[in-house]
Design a protein around this motif. Structure first.
Motif, PDB file in Angstrom:
ATOM      1  N   GLY A  65       0.773  -1.236   0.000  1.00  0.00           N
ATOM      2  CA  GLY A  65       0.000   0.000   0.000  1.00  0.00           C
ATOM      3  C   GLY A  65       0.801   1.280   0.000  1.00  0.00           C
ATOM      4  N   SER A  66       2.103   1.221   0.207  1.00  0.00           N
ATOM      5  CA  SER A  66       2.926   2.433   0.220  1.00  0.00           C
ATOM      6  C   SER A  66       3.700   2.576  -1.084  1.00  0.00           C
ATOM      7  N   LYS A  67       3.878   3.812  -1.512  1.00  0.00           N
ATOM      8  CA  LYS A  67       4.720   4.098  -2.668  1.00  0.00           C
ATOM      9  C   LYS A  67       6.057   4.601  -2.150  1.00  0.00           C
ATOM     10  N   PHE A  68       7.127   3.932  -2.582  1.00  0.00           N
ATOM     11  CA  PHE A  68       8.462   4.243  -2.072  1.00  0.00           C
ATOM     12  C   PHE A  68       9.120   5.353  -2.889  1.00  0.00           C
ATOM     13  N   ILE A  69       9.652   6.358  -2.177  1.00  0.00           N
ATOM     14  CA  ILE A  69      10.456   7.403  -2.804  1.00  0.00           C
ATOM     15  C   ILE A  69      11.810   7.420  -2.093  1.00  0.00           C
ATOM     16  N   PRO A  70      12.903   7.066  -2.780  1.00  0.00           N
ATOM     17  CA  PRO A  70      14.206   7.102  -2.109  1.00  0.00           C
ATOM     18  C   PRO A  70      14.545   8.516  -1.671  1.00  0.00           C
ATOM     19  N   CYS A  71      14.877   8.665  -0.387  1.00  0.00           N
ATOM     20  CA  CYS A  71      15.126  10.011   0.134  1.00  0.00           C
ATOM     21  C   CYS A  71      15.946   9.945   1.411  1.00  0.00           C
ATOM     22  N   ASP A  72      17.045  10.664   1.428  1.00  0.00           N
ATOM     23  CA  ASP A  72      17.847  10.874   2.633  1.00  0.00           C
ATOM     24  C   ASP A  72      17.368  12.177   3.253  1.00  0.00           C
ATOM     25  N   VAL A  73      16.691  12.102   4.404  1.00  0.00           N
ATOM     26  CA  VAL A  73      16.077  13.307   4.970  1.00  0.00           C
ATOM     27  C   VAL A  73      17.099  14.326   5.465  1.00  0.00           C
ATOM     28  N   SER A  74      18.367  13.929   5.555  1.00  0.00           N
ATOM     29  CA  SER A  74      19.393  14.899   5.957  1.00  0.00           C
ATOM     30  C   SER A  74      19.803  15.819   4.804  1.00  0.00           C
ATOM     31  N   SER A  75      19.241  15.591   3.614  1.00  0.00           N
ATOM     32  CA  SER A  75      19.486  16.435   2.443  1.00  0.00           C
ATOM     33  C   SER A  75      18.221  17.212   2.101  1.00  0.00           C
ATOM     34  N   PHE A  76      18.279  18.523   2.206  1.00  0.00           N
ATOM     35  CA  PHE A  76      17.084  19.321   1.897  1.00  0.00           C
ATOM     36  C   PHE A  76      16.689  19.181   0.438  1.00  0.00           C
ATOM     37  N   ASP A  77      17.655  19.092  -0.449  1.00  0.00           N
ATOM     38  CA  ASP A  77      17.335  18.927  -1.872  1.00  0.00           C
ATOM     39  C   ASP A  77      16.548  17.642  -2.110  1.00  0.00           C
ATOM     40  N   GLN A  78      16.979  16.548  -1.478  1.00  0.00           N
ATOM     41  CA  GLN A  78      16.265  15.286  -1.654  1.00  0.00           C
ATOM     42  C   GLN A  78      14.859  15.348  -1.058  1.00  0.00           C
ATOM     43  N   VAL A  79      14.738  15.969   0.100  1.00  0.00           N
ATOM     44  CA  VAL A  79      13.422  16.106   0.724  1.00  0.00           C
ATOM     45  C   VAL A  79      12.502  16.948  -0.149  1.00  0.00           C
ATOM     46  N   GLN A  80      13.010  18.062  -0.617  1.00  0.00           N
ATOM     47  CA  GLN A  80      12.202  18.955  -1.455  1.00  0.00           C
ATOM     48  C   GLN A  80      11.762  18.256  -2.739  1.00  0.00           C
ATOM     49  N   ASN A  81      12.677  17.529  -3.358  1.00  0.00           N
ATOM     50  CA  ASN A  81      12.343  16.808  -4.592  1.00  0.00           C
ATOM     51  C   ASN A  81      11.298  15.723  -4.330  1.00  0.00           C
ATOM     52  N   ALA A  82      11.427  15.028  -3.216  1.00  0.00           N
ATOM     53  CA  ALA A  82      10.472  13.970  -2.885  1.00  0.00           C
ATOM     54  C   ALA A  82       9.081  14.549  -2.649  1.00  0.00           C
ATOM     55  N   VAL A  83       9.022  15.637  -1.907  1.00  0.00           N
ATOM     56  CA  VAL A  83       7.722  16.271  -1.631  1.00  0.00           C
ATOM     57  C   VAL A  83       7.104  16.790  -2.918  1.00  0.00           C
ATOM     58  N   GLN A  84       7.912  17.377  -3.769  1.00  0.00           N
ATOM     59  CA  GLN A  84       7.387  17.889  -5.045  1.00  0.00           C
ATOM     60  C   GLN A  84       6.864  16.760  -5.928  1.00  0.00           C
ATOM     61  N   SER A  85       7.477  15.581  -5.848  1.00  0.00           N
ATOM     62  CA  SER A  85       6.988  14.453  -6.639  1.00  0.00           C
ATOM     63  C   SER A  85       5.630  13.982  -6.122  1.00  0.00           C
ATOM     64  N   VAL A  86       5.415  14.075  -4.823  1.00  0.00           N
ATOM     65  CA  VAL A  86       4.098  13.738  -4.269  1.00  0.00           C
ATOM     66  C   VAL A  86       3.056  14.740  -4.741  1.00  0.00           C
TER      67      VAL A  86
END
Length: 247
Positions: A44-65
Motif C-alpha cells: 500500500g505504500s509508494k516508495f520514494i528514495p530520500c535521505d532526509v538529511s538532504s534538503f534537496d532530496q526532501v524537497q524533490n520527494a515532496v514535489q513528486s508527491v
C-alpha cells in the motif's frame, strides 16, 4: 475509513514504527508515500528514495508527491537514528549525524510540506519525539538533545500554523522493539561490556508495565494523532511509554 482518499507522507517508513504506521494508514484508505533510504515492499505504500538529511532530496520527494496527488493531507516525520554515549564517548561525526537526521531531517520536511498545507488551509503533522523529550537518560547525550529539540519545534510550529488549520503534534514513545533498539543495545554492549540480554532485562524492568512496546502499539496512537478525530489537539507531546515518564 478515517483516511479515505487522504495523501500521507511517512519518513522512515521502511521499518519499525514507520512501517507499521504506513501499513495501518494504507489499510484505512490513505495513499501513503514512504520517504526512506532503504526500499520497502510494504503493502500500500509508494516508495520514494530520500535521505532526509538532504534538503534537496526532501524537497524533490515532496514535489513528486504534489505532482502525483496535488495535495498533502498529513505528514509523519518519523525517520531517526540513535546513539548511546556520554559527551566524551560521542564522536563529533556521530553528533553531526544525529542532528542532521533527527533535527534537520524533520525541519526539512516541515520546510517542504508546510507551504503546501498552508495553501490548502488544512493539514495534520506528527513529529517523532521520545520519552527523552520529557526526561533525561544516562549515556544519551546526542539523542536526548535531538529529541528535546523536537519537542520545542512541535510547540512553536503548532502556534505558528494554527491560524491555517494545520495541527502539529509529537508522539513520544518509550523503549520500543524495533531495529533501532537492536542497534542501540548492541552499541551499549560494545561501550559497557554488559551483555545484550542483561541490557534488555534492564530496559524492560525500567518500565512500570515491565516490558518494552511493540511498533503496532505506537502506530495505533500515531494514526489517531494524524486523524481528524483529534481535531482540537495541537502542540501536544503525547507519551506512549508504559508509564516510564510518570515515575
Amino acid at each position: 475509513m478515517r483516511f479515505q482518499n487522504k495523501v500521507v507522507i511517512v519518513s522512515g517508513g521502511s521499518s519499525g514504527i514507520g512501517l507499521e504506521t504506513g501499513q495501518r494508514l494504507s489499510g484505512e484508505g490513505a495513499r501513503v508515500y514512504n520517504l526512506d533510504i532503504v526500499e520497502s515492499e510494504a503493502v500500500g505504500s509508494k516508495f520514494i528514495p530520500c535521505d532526509v538529511s538532504s534538503f534537496d532530496q526532501v524537497q524533490n520527494a515532496v514535489q513528486s508527491v504534489i505532482a502525483a496527488e496535488g495535495k498533502i493531507d498529513a505528514l509523519f516525520a518519523n525517520a531517526g537514528i540513535h546513539k548511546f554515549g556520554t559527551i566524551e564517548e560521542t564522536a563529533i561525526e556521530d553528533m553531526q549525524k544525529i542532528i542532521s537526521i533527527n533535527c534537520f531531517g524533520i525541519f526539512y520536511l516541515l520546510k517542504a510540506v508546510l507551504p503546501v498545507m498552508r495553501k490548502q488551509e488544512s493539514g495534520s503533522i506528527l513529529l517523532m519525539g521520545s520519552d527523552q523529550s520529557f526526561v533525561g537518560k544516562g549515556s544519551s547525550a546526542a539523542y536526548g538533545m535531538s529529541k528535546g529539540a523536537i519537542a520545542q519545534l512541535t510547540k512553536s510550529t503548532a502556534i505558528d500554523y494554527a491560524p491555517f488549520n494545520i495541527r502539529v503534534n509529537c508522539i513520544c514513545p518509550g523503549t520500543c522493539e524495533t531495529g533501532l533498539l537492536k542497534k542501540a543495545v548492541t552499541g551499549f554492549n560494545q561501550l559497557s561490556g554488559v551483555s545484550e540480554s542483561e541490557i534488555m532485562d534492564m530496559l524492560e524492568g525500567a518500565q512500570p508495565i515491565k516490558r518494552v512496546s511493540k511498533p503496532a502499539e505506537i502506530a495505533s496512537l500515531a494514526c489517531y494523532l494524524l486523524s481528524s478525530e483529534n481535531s482540537f489537539m495541537t502542540g501536544a507531546l503525547v507519551p506512549v511509554d508504559g508509564g516510564y515518564t510518570c515515575q
